[in-house]
Write an enzyme that holds these catalytic residues in place. Structure first.
Site, PDB file in Angstrom:
ATOM      1  N   CYS A 436       5.905 -50.221 -12.987  1.00  0.00           N
ATOM      2  CA  CYS A 436       5.142 -50.885 -14.051  1.00  0.00           C
ATOM      3  C   CYS A 436       4.340 -52.050 -13.496  1.00  0.00           C
ATOM      4  O   CYS A 436       3.116 -52.008 -13.436  1.00  0.00           O
ATOM      5  CB  CYS A 436       6.085 -51.393 -15.133  1.00  0.00           C
ATOM      6  SG  CYS A 436       6.833 -50.114 -16.122  1.00  0.00           S
ATOM      7  N   GLU A 438       5.836 -54.276 -10.723  1.00  0.00           N
ATOM      8  CA  GLU A 438       6.704 -54.882  -9.733  1.00  0.00           C
ATOM      9  C   GLU A 438       6.008 -55.016  -8.375  1.00  0.00           C
ATOM     10  O   GLU A 438       5.639 -54.012  -7.775  1.00  0.00           O
ATOM     11  CB  GLU A 438       7.981 -54.060  -9.566  1.00  0.00           C
ATOM     12  CG  GLU A 438       8.767 -53.853 -10.851  1.00  0.00           C
ATOM     13  CD  GLU A 438       8.461 -52.536 -11.541  1.00  0.00           C
ATOM     14  OE1 GLU A 438       7.344 -52.405 -12.074  1.00  0.00           O
ATOM     15  OE2 GLU A 438       9.311 -51.649 -11.522  1.00  0.00           O
TER      16      GLU A 438
END
Length: 845
Positions: A436, A438
């Site tokens: 997502c 990170e």
């Protein structure tokens, strides 16, 4: 060079997309049967060898197909977008849900009776042997109690294989697997037989050699298939294409790539093989425009390949990335709706030496997303003060298409955040984004990102209920709510509960971590991550250069708004007692009681203290209700909240205190502190791989199911309603436009949340119209990043269209929206997730 905007989509691309999405995806049993057969044959061998032999058997024997008109080949399943099964991680849930897969409200899969039978037979072998079962044995009883209560979930790796990684694709492109095999063989020969770890290391090197050779064999099988298809091809053009494919597959990934087409093919074989070895999602291409550019430059810039042909190849790869799929349990689909695989591909940013990294391929990658209009890859852009305006404008043009992509990331925040975690400056400058949101250093990191979803709202709820959940003691007894004499005592209790539950979270994550190292090491994945070959360890054993575990907190805005409402209305203005508040929350603002008439609810998106007339009216009525006295003339300490009174209290909580998302320091500081309480506690801990925990603040779409396990909250949220997603304000509470909302979010400490933060914004398409709209979006991004925001992404779609798509899904099969840290086809989402997206504030400039 030609402007990418002038390159049209080739007719081939739509045909590939139509083939990919012609039906619901299917569950396939082939991999499950092959790995089961292999494990039965290798019972007495070391685990890492067993994993390599199983991988070898799968790559040698699985059915391979070349789909019509493909230029990049390599399948994971026989059917398009199908899902193989990985019984070594978990399987009982799937057998229990066989008959539900085709009846789900989202993420539907077809499954035949023959497949069910074959899987059931295979599953019997794995009873007691899965990573999930071992991890459960390692967990404390209190940990499982907390998970059952909805405080956190570690389902990502608990039920599935390890993912969330970006390997060293450049190494494969430059050396080929032949070079990697030679590297492992040299280490094997050089082993000191007196080294106490020599035996274990030797098994790892043997496993690497077996696994790498298996992928070479897999590629050569496609070479043979392409040649056989070329012999019967009726089209001269297709025959030439198939023969070219055969030549590529004979050369890569065994040997170094020589051309752009070979580099793309080699990349895809790596991507597919990683997914076949383990079903972990978020296996991300990372800085694709950096390691792939030398091949693009050699062929396109120097003229042996036209830009149009290069773009078609790139578009073909983009389609191929959407062929990757996995099946999740029904509950998880509510937190990961839309068949997401989170393959994050990022462009732009800076080089290791601090120069701008933008190149022509950066633009071509954005064009590929614009051409294909598909959820994968999850394309992103790194932004810093030297990012060319032309790249930001190109990104804004793609945002305007309405895919919810690209996501925008700030080098000015992420680089120092990684340095603070012990990453070197050069490596930090070379970060990519996986999954997502990170950040990690590609090819060097085992980040265990997305290690857990931690429900910050549930912790506050347990604090206000003295550690009890539905009569069951789950947390610590930090005092009845009515015993708190001031706001600080409540915050202190929240902090104590947080310390307790984070420790249990660490136990859960470390239990799963150890289980994977013992039962499911990944030698193929590990051979492409530094320093695994040098150390003779898999990534699961700590072989990576950088090791982290990254759980993320969910519900920042809800906790901030709730604490601010209590501080303001109870302790400062004394308009509400703690007893009255607790009664209202326990009764879900009176809705759990039987009433003779329904009370019309206020429209949360329109009512607010910014409307003085409405606010005065609400406050006057609330004051009248709450000022009633008992027979002794004192304010009641316990009231049975009726629906009328409950709704008035709810409106007071909503409108009587400032809300996060409106650039108001008093509440933004409370939200910041609530997030810091979580983040500071997480970063205290270490993991079994020699690394440390690092916090993140994002939910994927778990804010929806996590809200379902929470009761009513003091921000005015009813029981069961979704939590705020990411670090975004609660839907409808940000009433002063996108700049104010982003100013609030920027006040959070994004540096400490080095596992990533997530901000969603939704714009009406008219806001981005024309050149002015593009310029406004670019300026908004730069302004947010100047204030040290980490990440932002935009849904550019009208509420009316989303509502119509929900009612008439057949008309919107191709509508892609941003869910959280990923995009998905809107009509494939569970209705609860659809409602959450619809409810988000629609911004205008």
């Amino acid at each position: 060079m030609m402007n990418n905007a002038e390159i049209k989509v080739s007719s081939r691309i739509q045909g590939l997309i139509d083939e990919l999405y012609k039906d619901h995806p299917q569950i396939e049993s082939e991999r499950a049967c092959l790995i089961t057969a292999s494990y039965k044959q290798t019972e007495n061998q070391p685990m890492v060898i067993r994993r390599a032999r199983a991988f070898e058997k799968i790559m040698n024997e699985m059915n391979i197909v070349i789909r019509p008109n493909e230029l990049i080949v390599g399948n994971l399943t026989t059917t398009p977008r199908g899902a193989q099964i990985f019984p070594e991680f978990s399987n009982k849930w799937l057998e229990d849900e066989f008959d539900k897969l085709e009846k789900r409200s989202g993420d539907i899969f077809k499954i035949s009776s023959d497949t069910k039978q074959k899987l059931s037979e295979a599953f019997r072998y794995w009873d007691g042997k899965t990573t999930q079962e071992l991890a459960t044995e390692y967990m404390y009883p209190e940990t499982i109690t907390a998970m059952d209560a909805g405080v956190f979930t570690v389902g990502n790796y608990y039920f599935n294989g390890v993912g969330h990684i970006s390997v060293d694709y450049r190494k494969v492109l430059q050396k080929g697997f032949k070079g990697i095999i030679e590297e492992a063989a040299q280490q094997l020969i050089a082993l000191d037989k007196g080294d106490p770890q020599a035996v274990k290391k030797s098994h790892f090197y043997e496993a690497v050699i077996i696994s790498a050779n298996a992928v070479i064999t897999y590629a050569k099988r496609f070479a043979a298939l392409a040649r056989s298809q070329a012999q019967i091809a009726t089209s001269t053009k297709r025959k030439e294409e198939l023969l070219q494919i055969a030549k590529h597959c004979e050369h890569v990934p065994e040997q170094p790539a020589r051309t752009f087409h070979e580099a793309l093919q080699s990349f895809w074989f790596v991507q597919a093989a990683i997914q076949i070895e383990s079903n972990g999602h978020s296996v991300s291409p990372g800085r694709f425009d950096q390691y792939m550019y030398p091949y693009y430059e050699k062929c396109v810039i120097n003229g042996s390949l036209t830009e149009e042909d290069a773009q078609e190849l790139l578009d073909c790869l983009w389609v191929k990335l959407n062929d990757v799929n996995k099946v999740r349990d029904e509950a998880s689909t509510k937190g990961f709706g839309g068949y997401p695989m989170f393959q994050n591909l990022i462009v732009g940013g800076q080089c290791k030496d601090g120069r701008d990294a933008t190149n022509p391929l950066s633009y071509a990658c954005l064009t590929a997303s614009e051409h294909t209009k598909l959820p994968q890859p999850s394309i992103s852009i790194r932004v810093w003060n030297k990012t060319p305006e032309s790249l930001l404008e190109k990104a804004a043009m793609v945002s305007r298409v309405g895919l919810g992509m690209p996501a925008y990331y700030s080098d000015e925040v992420i680089v120092p955040a990684l340095e603070n975690r012990g990453v070197s400056m050069a490596d930090a400058r070379d970060y990519c984004i996986i999954g997502c949101v990170e950040p990690q250093v590609g090819g060097k990191t085992e980040g265990w990102h997305d290690a857990a979803f931690f429900n910050m709202v549930k912790v506050l709820e347990l604090t206000m209920n003295n550690g009890f959940n539905n009569g069951i003691k789950v947390g610590l007894q930090t005092g009845e709510l009515t015993s708190f004499e001031n706001y600080q005592s409540l915050e202190d209790a929240y902090r104590i509960q947080m310390e307790y539950f984070v420790k249990l979270l660490v136990n859960a994550d470390n239990s799963v971590d150890v289980a994977h190292s013992e039962r499911a090491p990944l030698p193929f994945l590990s051979c492409m991550v530094d320093d695994c070959i040098a150390q003779g360890k898999t990534v699961q054993e700590g072989g990576a250069h950088y090791n982290f575990t990254g759980p993320q907190g969910v519900g920042v805005a809800n906790v901030g708004d709730a604490l601010m409402a209590i501080r303001t209305l109870v302790f400062e203005q004394k308009k509400l007692t703690l007893a009255q508040l607790k009664t209202a929350l326990d009764s879900n603002f009176g809705t759990s009681m039987t009433t003779s008439q329904s009370i019309p609810a206020f429209n949360n998106t329109n009512i607010g203290m910014s409307d003085p007339a409405v606010a005065q009216l609400v406050e006057a009525v609330i004051k009248e209700v709450l000022s009633r006295t008992d027979q002794k003339g004192s304010a009641p300490t316990q009231v049975q909240t009726s629906a009328n009174e409950g709704e008035y209290i709810r409106q007071m909580l909503i409108n009587g205190a400032p809300k996060f998302g409106n650039d108001l320091d008093e509440v933004d500081d409370v939200a910041r502190e609530a997030a810091l309480i979580y983040c500071k506690e997480v970063q205290r801990y270490a993991n079994p791989r020699g690394g440390r925990f690092q916090p993140g603040l994002y939910p994927v779409s778990a804010n929806v199911p996590m809200g379902q396990v929470c009761g009513a909250t003091a921000d005015g949220r009813r029981a069961g309603e979704p939590l705020a997603e990411g670090v975004s304000p609660v839907s409808g509470r940000d009433q002063h436009g996108p700049t104010a909302a982003m100013n609030s979010v920027a006040k959070l400490d994004h540096h400490i949340a080095s596992n990533g933060t997530l901000l969603n914004q939704k714009f009406h398409p008219s806001a981005l119209a024309g050149q002015e709209g593009l310029s406004n979006l670019s300026a908004l991004v730069r302004s947010f990043f100047d204030q040290k925001g980490m990440h932002v992404q935009f849904n550019v779609v009208s509420r009316d269209m989303l509502v119509d798509a929900q009612r008439n899904p057949e008309k919107y099969k191709n509508l892609v929206v941003r869910v959280a840290g990923y995009s998905a086809h809107f009509v494939s989402l569970d209705k609860a997730i659809q409602e959450d997206i619809i409810s988000r504030t629609e911004q205008h400039f």
